[in-house]
Design a protein around this motif. Structure first.
Motif, PDB file in Angstrom:
ATOM      1  N   LYS A  51       0.827  -1.209   0.000  1.00 60.61           N
ATOM      2  CA  LYS A  51       0.000   0.000   0.000  1.00 60.61           C
ATOM      3  C   LYS A  51       0.861   1.258   0.000  1.00 60.61           C
ATOM      4  O   LYS A  51       0.679   2.162  -0.819  1.00 60.61           O
ATOM      5  CB  LYS A  51      -0.932   0.015   1.229  1.00 60.61           C
ATOM      6  CG  LYS A  51      -1.849  -1.188   1.322  1.00 60.61           C
ATOM      7  CD  LYS A  51      -2.758  -1.136   2.554  1.00 60.61           C
ATOM      8  CE  LYS A  51      -2.030  -1.121   3.888  1.00 60.61           C
ATOM      9  NZ  LYS A  51      -1.228  -2.333   4.170  1.00 60.61           N
ATOM     10  N   SER A  52       1.798   1.332   0.960  1.00 59.27           N
ATOM     11  CA  SER A  52       2.632   2.539   1.045  1.00 59.27           C
ATOM     12  C   SER A  52       3.477   2.702  -0.213  1.00 59.27           C
ATOM     13  O   SER A  52       3.664   3.817  -0.697  1.00 59.27           O
ATOM     14  CB  SER A  52       3.556   2.472   2.261  1.00 59.27           C
ATOM     15  OG  SER A  52       2.790   2.439   3.441  1.00 59.27           O
ATOM     16  N   THR A  53       3.963   1.595  -0.721  1.00 57.33           N
ATOM     17  CA  THR A  53       4.772   1.652  -1.939  1.00 57.33           C
ATOM     18  C   THR A  53       3.952   2.239  -3.090  1.00 57.33           C
ATOM     19  O   THR A  53       4.456   3.066  -3.858  1.00 57.33           O
ATOM     20  CB  THR A  53       5.282   0.236  -2.300  1.00 57.33           C
ATOM     21  OG1 THR A  53       6.078  -0.246  -1.206  1.00 57.33           O
ATOM     22  CG2 THR A  53       6.104   0.237  -3.568  1.00 57.33           C
ATOM     23  N   MET A  98       2.327  10.966   4.947  1.00 61.56           N
ATOM     24  CA  MET A  98       3.059   9.739   5.187  1.00 61.56           C
ATOM     25  C   MET A  98       2.510   8.976   6.386  1.00 61.56           C
ATOM     26  O   MET A  98       1.978   9.565   7.322  1.00 61.56           O
ATOM     27  CB  MET A  98       4.528  10.051   5.455  1.00 61.56           C
ATOM     28  CG  MET A  98       5.197  10.830   4.363  1.00 61.56           C
ATOM     29  SD  MET A  98       6.028   9.762   3.205  1.00 61.56           S
ATOM     30  CE  MET A  98       7.510   9.436   4.149  1.00 61.56           C
ATOM     31  N   GLU A  99       2.732   7.678   6.328  1.00 62.45           N
ATOM     32  CA  GLU A  99       2.382   6.803   7.437  1.00 62.45           C
ATOM     33  C   GLU A  99       3.175   7.230   8.677  1.00 62.45           C
ATOM     34  O   GLU A  99       4.329   7.619   8.577  1.00 62.45           O
ATOM     35  CB  GLU A  99       2.803   5.396   6.998  1.00 62.45           C
ATOM     36  CG  GLU A  99       2.480   4.284   7.901  1.00 62.45           C
ATOM     37  CD  GLU A  99       2.963   2.965   7.271  1.00 62.45           C
ATOM     38  OE1 GLU A  99       2.555   2.653   6.141  1.00 62.45           O
ATOM     39  OE2 GLU A  99       3.755   2.273   7.924  1.00 62.45           O
ATOM     40  N   GLY A 100       2.550   7.171   9.829  1.00 63.70           N
ATOM     41  CA  GLY A 100       3.279   7.441  11.060  1.00 63.70           C
ATOM     42  C   GLY A 100       3.392   8.924  11.400  1.00 63.70           C
ATOM     43  O   GLY A 100       4.269   9.314  12.165  1.00 63.70           O
ATOM     44  N   LEU A 174      -3.388   9.461   1.557  1.00 64.70           N
ATOM     45  CA  LEU A 174      -3.370   9.415   3.013  1.00 64.70           C
ATOM     46  C   LEU A 174      -2.995   8.008   3.453  1.00 64.70           C
ATOM     47  O   LEU A 174      -3.720   7.059   3.179  1.00 64.70           O
ATOM     48  CB  LEU A 174      -4.767   9.807   3.497  1.00 64.70           C
ATOM     49  CG  LEU A 174      -5.048   9.980   4.965  1.00 64.70           C
ATOM     50  CD1 LEU A 174      -4.044  10.891   5.624  1.00 64.70           C
ATOM     51  CD2 LEU A 174      -6.467  10.528   5.153  1.00 64.70           C
ATOM     52  N   ASP A 175      -1.845   7.884   4.100  1.00 65.86           N
ATOM     53  CA  ASP A 175      -1.335   6.552   4.432  1.00 65.86           C
ATOM     54  C   ASP A 175      -1.630   6.171   5.882  1.00 65.86           C
ATOM     55  O   ASP A 175      -1.077   6.755   6.810  1.00 65.86           O
ATOM     56  CB  ASP A 175       0.174   6.485   4.154  1.00 65.86           C
ATOM     57  CG  ASP A 175       0.656   5.053   3.975  1.00 65.86           C
ATOM     58  OD1 ASP A 175      -0.163   4.134   4.159  1.00 65.86           O
ATOM     59  OD2 ASP A 175       1.841   4.856   3.649  1.00 65.86           O
ATOM     60  N   GLU A 176      -2.505   5.204   6.054  1.00 63.56           N
ATOM     61  CA  GLU A 176      -2.857   4.614   7.356  1.00 63.56           C
ATOM     62  C   GLU A 176      -3.200   5.653   8.425  1.00 63.56           C
ATOM     63  O   GLU A 176      -2.567   5.690   9.487  1.00 63.56           O
ATOM     64  CB  GLU A 176      -1.696   3.753   7.890  1.00 63.56           C
ATOM     65  CG  GLU A 176      -1.277   2.667   6.935  1.00 63.56           C
ATOM     66  CD  GLU A 176      -1.749   1.278   7.325  1.00 63.56           C
ATOM     67  OE1 GLU A 176      -2.603   1.158   8.234  1.00 63.56           O
ATOM     68  OE2 GLU A 176      -1.265   0.331   6.716  1.00 63.56           O
ATOM     69  N   PRO A 177      -4.218   6.462   8.174  1.00 59.28           N
ATOM     70  CA  PRO A 177      -4.577   7.461   9.177  1.00 59.28           C
ATOM     71  C   PRO A 177      -4.983   6.850  10.514  1.00 59.28           C
ATOM     72  O   PRO A 177      -4.884   7.509  11.545  1.00 59.28           O
ATOM     73  CB  PRO A 177      -5.757   8.210   8.542  1.00 59.28           C
ATOM     74  CG  PRO A 177      -6.263   7.322   7.470  1.00 59.28           C
ATOM     75  CD  PRO A 177      -5.088   6.527   6.985  1.00 59.28           C
TER      76      PRO A 177
HETATM   77 MG   LIG Z   1       2.246   1.015   4.811  1.00 55.41          MG
END
Ligand SMILES: [Mg+2]
Ligand SMILES: Nc1ncnc2c1ncn2[C@@H]1O[C@H](COP(=O)(O)OP(=O)(O)O)[C@@H](O)[C@H]1O
Length: 273
Positions: A51-53, A98-100, A174-177
């Motif tokens: 997903k993030s990729t 970004m995630e995190g 939006l990565d893993e809100p």
């Molecule tokens: Mg990810």
């Protein structure tokens, strides 16, 4: 309750992309997505699915991680993004959260938000954008003078999203809100995403492991497994699909098997092959 309808217009098209890290590790093995303008599209799948990729391939952030799109293409408003860097894409209206929760910990919440603004914007425009962000996130207004590093996880996620909104984006990746947040906060953040989508017409492509929440807020979705799209459809279709229910909804991680382990599962025809 506000709910936007995605338009029929496609704003972002990912065509059969392959991504390789460090010249050797093949992570995406032909991913295709169509993101309708004005919609909320969910990119679902477990940890390590890609997903993030996928989001980084779109936003141009992949290059700074020794990743490369080696096949296929990404079109934003019909234009190939291959030679664009993240700053070019922000100017075109695409921004990734970004995630995190990437906030600058030593800056105040307000200073963080201001870093999201274009340098060329007038003071009046910046003030107007800040006001818009504070209206969506009253918590950020209350915390505007606090050092971001000392705010809660939820506030930092809000700050990261608010910062992205300061660039007046057309599309937010939006990565893993929901990552690491209590369920009630997750709902709050998704409610705000829905509101920003409905009122501002901002398009969202959101990566989530939390299938259950994401499919309640998204209009359409894709499920990734090991770098491949294994299923796609409207949020309702995905919610009602027995395989999705079994593998992704309301089940503990322990019991989760793979779609591809199931013999009866037939790969769906892709919207874009
Ligand atoms: Mg990810
Ligand atoms: N910078 C990197 N270098 C090498 N491999 C990576 C890198 N980033 C991610 N990967 C690998 O790519 C796969 C997909 O990761 P990722 O896109 O982060 O998945 P997700 O976001 O769905 O959890 C994982 O196997 C991960 O280990």
């Amino acid at each position: 309750m506000l709910d936007a309808a995605p338009t029929r217009e496609t704003v972002l098209e990912v065509n059969n992309i392959e991504v390789i890290y460090n010249h050797v590790i093949l992570v995406l093995k032909g991913v295709s997505l169509t993101v309708p303008k004005g919609g909320i599209t969910a990119l679902l799948g477990g940890n390590g699915a890609g997903k993030s990729t996928t989001l980084k391939a779109i936003s141009g952030l992949l290059k700074s991680e020794r990743g490369e799109v080696t096949k296929g293409q990404i079109l934003y408003r019909g234009e190939n993004t291959a030679d664009k860097d993240p700053a070019d894409l922000v100017r075109r209206g695409v921004i990734q959260v970004m995630e995190g929760r990437h906030c600058f910990e030593h800056l105040t919440v307000e200073e963080n938000l201001l870093t999201g603004s274009y340098t060329g914007n007038s003071r009046a425009q910046v003030a107007e954008d800040l006001e818009m962000v504070y209206n969506y996130f009253p918590r950020l207004r209350e915390r505007r003078k606090s050092q971001a590093g000392y705010t809660s996880g939820g506030e930092q996620q809000m700050c990261a999203i608010g910062r992205a909104l300061m660039s007046r984006p057309e599309t937010v990746l939006l990565d893993e809100p929901s990552m690491g947040l209590a369920p009630q906060l997750v709902e709050q953040i998704f409610e705000i995403v829905r509101e920003v989508n409905a009122r501002e017409g901002v398009t969202f492509l959101l990566a989530e492991q939390n299938t259950n929440v994401a499919l309640r807020y998204a209009h359409t979705g894709y499920i990734l497994e090991s770098g491949r799209v294994v299923m796609e459809g409207t949020a309702q279709e995905l919610r009602e699909n027995p395989d999705v229910a079994e593998f992704y909804l309301g089940m503990s991680d322990k019991g989760r098997r793979s779609f591809r382990d199931v013999r009866s599962y037939r790969r769906r025809k892709r919207w874009l092959a």
